[in-house]
Design an enzyme around this catalytic site. Structure first.
Site, PDB file in Angstrom:
ATOM      1  N   GLY A  46     120.816 -47.294  81.429  1.00 35.66           N
ATOM      2  CA  GLY A  46     119.869 -46.628  80.544  1.00 35.66           C
ATOM      3  C   GLY A  46     120.216 -45.156  80.456  1.00 35.66           C
ATOM      4  O   GLY A  46     120.915 -44.623  81.328  1.00 35.66           O
ATOM      5  N   GLN A  51     118.890 -36.264  79.223  1.00 37.48           N
ATOM      6  CA  GLN A  51     120.107 -36.344  80.047  1.00 37.48           C
ATOM      7  C   GLN A  51     121.350 -35.888  79.287  1.00 37.48           C
ATOM      8  O   GLN A  51     122.386 -35.617  79.912  1.00 37.48           O
ATOM      9  CB  GLN A  51     120.318 -37.773  80.569  1.00 37.48           C
ATOM     10  CG  GLN A  51     119.274 -38.189  81.597  1.00 37.48           C
ATOM     11  CD  GLN A  51     119.530 -39.594  82.099  1.00 37.48           C
ATOM     12  OE1 GLN A  51     119.184 -40.565  81.441  1.00 37.48           O
ATOM     13  NE2 GLN A  51     120.169 -39.720  83.253  1.00 37.48           N
ATOM     14  N   CYS A  88     120.624 -42.874  89.299  1.00 40.23           N
ATOM     15  CA  CYS A  88     120.455 -42.103  88.064  1.00 40.23           C
ATOM     16  C   CYS A  88     121.782 -41.460  87.709  1.00 40.23           C
ATOM     17  O   CYS A  88     122.441 -40.884  88.576  1.00 40.23           O
ATOM     18  CB  CYS A  88     119.382 -41.025  88.275  1.00 40.23           C
ATOM     19  SG  CYS A  88     119.088 -40.016  86.812  1.00 40.23           S
ATOM     20  N   LEU A  89     122.173 -41.560  86.446  1.00 42.32           N
ATOM     21  CA  LEU A  89     123.430 -40.956  86.012  1.00 42.32           C
ATOM     22  C   LEU A  89     123.416 -39.443  86.194  1.00 42.32           C
ATOM     23  O   LEU A  89     124.471 -38.822  86.273  1.00 42.32           O
ATOM     24  CB  LEU A  89     123.697 -41.298  84.532  1.00 42.32           C
ATOM     25  CG  LEU A  89     123.997 -42.768  84.230  1.00 42.32           C
ATOM     26  CD1 LEU A  89     124.076 -42.998  82.730  1.00 42.32           C
ATOM     27  CD2 LEU A  89     125.291 -43.209  84.896  1.00 42.32           C
ATOM     28  N   HIS A 130     111.971 -45.776  84.401  1.00 42.05           N
ATOM     29  CA  HIS A 130     112.861 -44.681  84.808  1.00 42.05           C
ATOM     30  C   HIS A 130     113.136 -43.751  83.621  1.00 42.05           C
ATOM     31  O   HIS A 130     113.056 -42.524  83.746  1.00 42.05           O
ATOM     32  CB  HIS A 130     114.158 -45.289  85.354  1.00 42.05           C
ATOM     33  CG  HIS A 130     115.202 -44.299  85.778  1.00 42.05           C
ATOM     34  ND1 HIS A 130     115.549 -44.112  87.093  1.00 42.05           N
ATOM     35  CD2 HIS A 130     115.985 -43.456  85.059  1.00 42.05           C
ATOM     36  CE1 HIS A 130     116.493 -43.180  87.166  1.00 42.05           C
ATOM     37  NE2 HIS A 130     116.780 -42.772  85.942  1.00 42.05           N
ATOM     38  N   GLU A 131     113.432 -44.354  82.461  1.00 37.56           N
ATOM     39  CA  GLU A 131     113.786 -43.528  81.293  1.00 37.56           C
ATOM     40  C   GLU A 131     112.560 -42.800  80.746  1.00 37.56           C
ATOM     41  O   GLU A 131     112.661 -41.649  80.318  1.00 37.56           O
ATOM     42  CB  GLU A 131     114.438 -44.388  80.200  1.00 37.56           C
ATOM     43  CG  GLU A 131     115.679 -45.175  80.611  1.00 37.56           C
ATOM     44  CD  GLU A 131     116.733 -44.357  81.352  1.00 37.56           C
ATOM     45  OE1 GLU A 131     116.799 -43.127  81.161  1.00 37.56           O
ATOM     46  OE2 GLU A 131     117.473 -44.950  82.157  1.00 37.56           O
ATOM     47  N   HIS A 134     112.034 -39.769  82.638  1.00 41.79           N
ATOM     48  CA  HIS A 134     112.919 -38.671  82.208  1.00 41.79           C
ATOM     49  C   HIS A 134     112.276 -37.867  81.080  1.00 41.79           C
ATOM     50  O   HIS A 134     112.431 -36.650  81.014  1.00 41.79           O
ATOM     51  CB  HIS A 134     114.264 -39.222  81.707  1.00 41.79           C
ATOM     52  CG  HIS A 134     115.309 -39.390  82.779  1.00 41.79           C
ATOM     53  ND1 HIS A 134     115.730 -38.366  83.592  1.00 41.79           N
ATOM     54  CD2 HIS A 134     116.031 -40.470  83.151  1.00 41.79           C
ATOM     55  CE1 HIS A 134     116.671 -38.806  84.425  1.00 41.79           C
ATOM     56  NE2 HIS A 134     116.867 -40.089  84.186  1.00 41.79           N
TER      57      HIS A 134
HETATM   58 ZN   LIG Z   1     118.086 -41.300  85.249  1.00 40.75          ZN
END
Ligand SMILES: [Zn+2]
Length: 181
Positions: A46, A51, A88-89, A130-131, A134
């Protein structure tokens, strides 16, 4: 194809609540394409617009082979919880058991402004929560208990990408199954 740089922990954009999308225009569709391209390149399960440095309420996912996107999400969460690894990226190399609702119903819009409802459980539900976090400037480490959060912050401080030499420490011993989010 436009792969964007993924912003890392410490970048203020990750702590800034994103604004609702008002114009469902060509620029929004370009943003959705960029999110897909960047997410698949990473690869991640995701990716949320902040991000890649864009403060709008948009995210994409790639879960169980299904690609999707959602604009201006509103979530309804199940009372029933799930446990499981999360990463998380924007926080490479850090993974921790993170409590989440087991199921979610997400209402929002597609890139053309059409209302959509997404129902997900397990990994998709985890990803959507999670997204959406963000978009509110919340990171998964904020969802950990005090001890796990302290471990995660320690791992972040010793991560190479944080500008300091040192090994990348896995907080959880479990396999991550490539679940960067
Ligand atoms: Zn993340």
């Amino acid at each position: 194809m436009a792969i964007q740089d993924i912003r890392l922990f410490g970048d203020p954009v990750l702590r800034t609540p994103a604004a609702p999308v008002v114009d469902f225009d060509k620029e929004l569709r370009t943003l959705v394409r960029d999110l897909f391209d960047t997410m698949r390149d990473a690869p991640g399960a995701g990716l949320a617009a902040p991000q890649i440095g864009v403060g709008l309420r948009v995210f994409t996912w790639w879960v169980d082979g299904e690609l999707g996107h959602l604009v201006n999400p509103q979530l309804r969460l199940s009372a029933e919880q799930q446990e499981g690894d999360e990463g998380c990226l924007s926080i490479p190399g850090v993974v921790a058991d993170t409590p989440r609702a087991l199921r979610v119903v997400a209402r929002g819009f597609d890139e053309h402004g059409e209302p959509v409802t997404i129902e997900g459980s397990e990994l998709l539900a985890r990803c959507i929560q999670h997204e959406t976090d963000h978009l509110d400037g919340i990171l998964f480490i904020d969802r950990l208990d005090k001890e796990a959060r302290r471990e995660a912050l320690k791992a972040i401080r010793s991560a190479e990408w944080a500008g300091l030499p040192g090994p990348i420490v896995q907080v959880s011993p479990h396999a991550t199954h490539g679940k960067g989010l």
